[in-house]
Scaffold this motif. Sequence first.
Motif, PDB file in Angstrom:
ATOM      1  N   UNK A 152       8.204  69.563 -48.603  1.00 22.96           N
ATOM      2  CA  UNK A 152       6.931  69.197 -49.220  1.00 22.96           C
ATOM      3  C   UNK A 152       6.970  67.775 -49.778  1.00 22.96           C
ATOM      4  N   UNK A 153       8.080  67.420 -50.398  1.00 22.61           N
ATOM      5  CA  UNK A 153       8.201  66.065 -50.942  1.00 22.61           C
ATOM      6  C   UNK A 153       8.192  65.021 -49.836  1.00 22.61           C
ATOM      7  N   UNK A 154       8.914  65.313 -48.739  1.00 18.72           N
ATOM      8  CA  UNK A 154       8.939  64.364 -47.624  1.00 18.72           C
ATOM      9  C   UNK A 154       7.558  64.204 -47.003  1.00 18.72           C
ATOM     10  N   UNK A 155       6.841  65.345 -46.845  1.00 18.62           N
ATOM     11  CA  UNK A 155       5.498  65.258 -46.275  1.00 18.62           C
ATOM     12  C   UNK A 155       4.549  64.507 -47.203  1.00 18.62           C
ATOM     13  N   UNK A 156       4.657  64.774 -48.495  1.00 15.26           N
ATOM     14  CA  UNK A 156       3.813  64.048 -49.451  1.00 15.26           C
ATOM     15  C   UNK A 156       4.116  62.558 -49.419  1.00 15.26           C
ATOM     16  N   UNK A 157       5.413  62.222 -49.291  1.00 14.55           N
ATOM     17  CA  UNK A 157       5.787  60.815 -49.218  1.00 14.55           C
ATOM     18  C   UNK A 157       5.249  60.175 -47.958  1.00 14.55           C
ATOM     19  N   UNK A 158       5.350  60.902 -46.818  1.00 15.23           N
ATOM     20  CA  UNK A 158       4.816  60.348 -45.567  1.00 15.23           C
ATOM     21  C   UNK A 158       3.300  60.180 -45.639  1.00 15.23           C
ATOM     22  N   UNK A 159       2.622  61.183 -46.220  1.00 14.42           N
ATOM     23  CA  UNK A 159       1.168  61.061 -46.369  1.00 14.42           C
ATOM     24  C   UNK A 159       0.804  59.874 -47.253  1.00 14.42           C
ATOM     25  N   UNK A 160       1.570  59.702 -48.345  1.00 13.89           N
ATOM     26  CA  UNK A 160       1.302  58.565 -49.232  1.00 13.89           C
ATOM     27  C   UNK A 160       1.542  57.243 -48.512  1.00 13.89           C
ATOM     28  N   UNK A 161       2.599  57.191 -47.703  1.00 15.46           N
ATOM     29  CA  UNK A 161       2.879  55.970 -46.945  1.00 15.46           C
ATOM     30  C   UNK A 161       1.773  55.688 -45.938  1.00 15.46           C
ATOM     31  N   UNK A 162       1.278  56.743 -45.276  1.00 10.88           N
ATOM     32  CA  UNK A 162       0.183  56.562 -44.320  1.00 10.88           C
ATOM     33  C   UNK A 162      -1.071  56.070 -45.041  1.00 10.88           C
ATOM     34  N   UNK A 163      -1.392  56.691 -46.182  1.00 14.28           N
ATOM     35  CA  UNK A 163      -2.563  56.273 -46.944  1.00 14.28           C
ATOM     36  C   UNK A 163      -2.415  54.839 -47.449  1.00 14.28           C
ATOM     37  N   UNK A 164      -1.194  54.503 -47.871  1.00  8.37           N
ATOM     38  CA  UNK A 164      -0.953  53.140 -48.337  1.00  8.37           C
ATOM     39  C   UNK A 164      -1.117  52.148 -47.196  1.00  8.37           C
ATOM     40  N   UNK A 165      -0.591  52.495 -46.028  1.00  9.03           N
ATOM     41  CA  UNK A 165      -0.737  51.605 -44.874  1.00  9.03           C
ATOM     42  C   UNK A 165      -2.210  51.458 -44.487  1.00  9.03           C
ATOM     43  N   UNK A 166      -2.959  52.565 -44.531  1.00 10.88           N
ATOM     44  CA  UNK A 166      -4.384  52.487 -44.209  1.00 10.88           C
ATOM     45  C   UNK A 166      -5.137  51.659 -45.245  1.00 10.88           C
ATOM     46  N   UNK A 167      -4.789  51.841 -46.522  1.00 16.35           N
ATOM     47  CA  UNK A 167      -5.438  51.042 -47.564  1.00 16.35           C
ATOM     48  C   UNK A 167      -5.124  49.556 -47.390  1.00 16.35           C
ATOM     49  N   UNK A 168      -3.840  49.261 -47.071  1.00 17.23           N
ATOM     50  CA  UNK A 168      -3.470  47.867 -46.845  1.00 17.23           C
ATOM     51  C   UNK A 168      -4.219  47.288 -45.657  1.00 17.23           C
ATOM     52  N   UNK A 169      -4.388  48.094 -44.601  1.00 20.95           N
ATOM     53  CA  UNK A 169      -5.119  47.623 -43.431  1.00 20.95           C
ATOM     54  C   UNK A 169      -6.585  47.380 -43.770  1.00 20.95           C
ATOM     55  N   UNK A 170      -7.183  48.302 -44.529  1.00 20.57           N
ATOM     56  CA  UNK A 170      -8.583  48.102 -44.921  1.00 20.57           C
ATOM     57  C   UNK A 170      -8.733  46.871 -45.812  1.00 20.57           C
ATOM     58  N   UNK A 171      -7.790  46.692 -46.752  1.00 20.81           N
ATOM     59  CA  UNK A 171      -7.839  45.508 -47.613  1.00 20.81           C
ATOM     60  C   UNK A 171      -7.689  44.239 -46.792  1.00 20.81           C
ATOM     61  N   UNK A 172      -6.757  44.247 -45.839  1.00 19.17           N
ATOM     62  CA  UNK A 172      -6.549  43.076 -44.996  1.00 19.17           C
ATOM     63  C   UNK A 172      -7.803  42.770 -44.174  1.00 19.17           C
ATOM     64  N   UNK A 173      -8.429  43.824 -43.633  1.00 17.96           N
ATOM     65  CA  UNK A 173      -9.653  43.632 -42.859  1.00 17.96           C
ATOM     66  C   UNK A 173     -10.769  43.086 -43.736  1.00 17.96           C
ATOM     67  N   UNK A 174     -10.896  43.648 -44.954  1.00 11.78           N
ATOM     68  CA  UNK A 174     -11.932  43.165 -45.870  1.00 11.78           C
ATOM     69  C   UNK A 174     -11.696  41.710 -46.257  1.00 11.78           C
ATOM     70  N   UNK A 175     -10.429  41.345 -46.506  1.00 13.75           N
ATOM     71  CA  UNK A 175     -10.122  39.954 -46.838  1.00 13.75           C
ATOM     72  C   UNK A 175     -10.451  39.031 -45.676  1.00 13.75           C
TER      73      UNK A 175
END
Length: 515
Positions: A152-175
């Motif tokens: 569960x911890x590994x999956x939560x970490x992977x989900x958080x990493x995916x969400x972080x990568x998506x947020x970074x991509x959205x921020x980069x696109x917005x910039x």
Amino acid sequence: NQSRPVPQAGVRRPSLFQACFPPAMSMEKNDQTLLVVDDDPGFLRLMGKVLKREGYNLLFTERGQQAIEICRRSAPDMMLMDLNLPDMEGEALARTCHELSKPVPFIVMTGHGDERIAVRMMKNGALDYVVKDAEFIELIPIVVSQALVRIRQDRALRDAEVQLAQSALRLETAQRIAGMGSFEVCLRTHRCFHGSRSLESLIGFKWQDGQFRWDELFNHCIHEVDRSRVSETFSAFVSDGRDLSIEFRVKPNAVGIEFIQLTGHNLHPDPLTASGPATRLVICRDITERKRLQREILRISGDERQRIGQDIHDGLCQHLAGMEVMVEALLSVEGVRDTPRVSELVLELRKLARKGTQLSRNVAHGLVSYEVDCESWQEAIENLANTLNQQGSIHVTIEVEENLIISSHAVANALFRITQEAIANTRKHANAGHIKVRIFSRPHWLALEISDDGHGFDPGGHAHRSGLGIHLMQYRAETVGGHLSMRSREGAGTVVEARFPIIECRPAASASRSA
């Protein structure tokens, strides 16, 4: 008690193991499903009894291929597998399950404690390695529980990493869409890091994984004219914590960006690493289009002033001059000079017409603007002061630093036009008796300071925010890479300060003269 269909011809009868534990048979409904793979029915009964008490949903099979099919079809939360299976080696099953599109985590069970096998299985992705000894039954619920927590911890970490990568991509696109970029600077090392990819297109600097000092970064992108000025301001931002807001020209680049605005903000240290050096966030914004619009506003404003001034000169001034001629002719009419009261009124009317003509011409001359250059800017300012002093309504003092040379025609013209606009605003609104104009140099700056002794105003008031003249002065300063600020207090006068980048300046002792 569970009914099973009669096997068809050519189909192998189910084994005793399959009769006791049909594939994918669920012992109890639960959110977490365990697949147990072992060819020992007695061991499986014991495992089912122990794990059922823990509330797990259980699936059983004795063969490796069936385990692979179950993993592909239902993707259990975890698999407990024996190394010795009748149809395939446990290591082959582990590799296959680990390579599925949705890998199934597993724990290895064996009757022989071989460390070499344990190492190989851990390399193949096993979560744990359990030996079937006397303590196995007591140990397996704990091992399963800890393994599921880790999953569960590994999956939560992977989900958080995916969400972080998506947020970074959205921020980069917005910039990128907004024409912005960002980076951070360390206060201790002065090194820049965490640079956004959109920064590359803005400043023409290829951001790499390494870190760079901020002065190295700026040397790659800032135009030589503004480099020293920006370095001085950015150094104060890094060392003293001052707010950063500065505009500069960039080196010519393929994407056509000409002007960049830097704004800086403090970042508090991370509570987890509070002992580490603090960083400051820097935002880069493309303001090339804004500068173009400012130049267009100045052009339109200048054209409109020119038109109004020309209309006043050619229309109202000529009309008043004609009135003056007619009044002059009226004095020669028989009987006018012989009547003292009529003659007095006609002379007064002539005086008013003449004064109206002069006032209209002054207004027209104030509206009709002309360009100055590096050689004529000082003379133009002094002529402006002389004209006002001759009218007697206000006294203007000019102080210009000796041997001050401006090598940019655009800066010289902006300096004159801002002075002209500031004096005009003071005459109209400040009710001042004296205006002082100072022009002097500082390292990397040309400074213009215009102060008056008028009644001042509230800088936060609506009239100040909506005044077109103030905005035009700000646009003129920003268009040539400078900036303008105002300080005022009701009853204490107003100070207009403008700074412009210096291309060439030979400072010397200051000289003061009253125009």
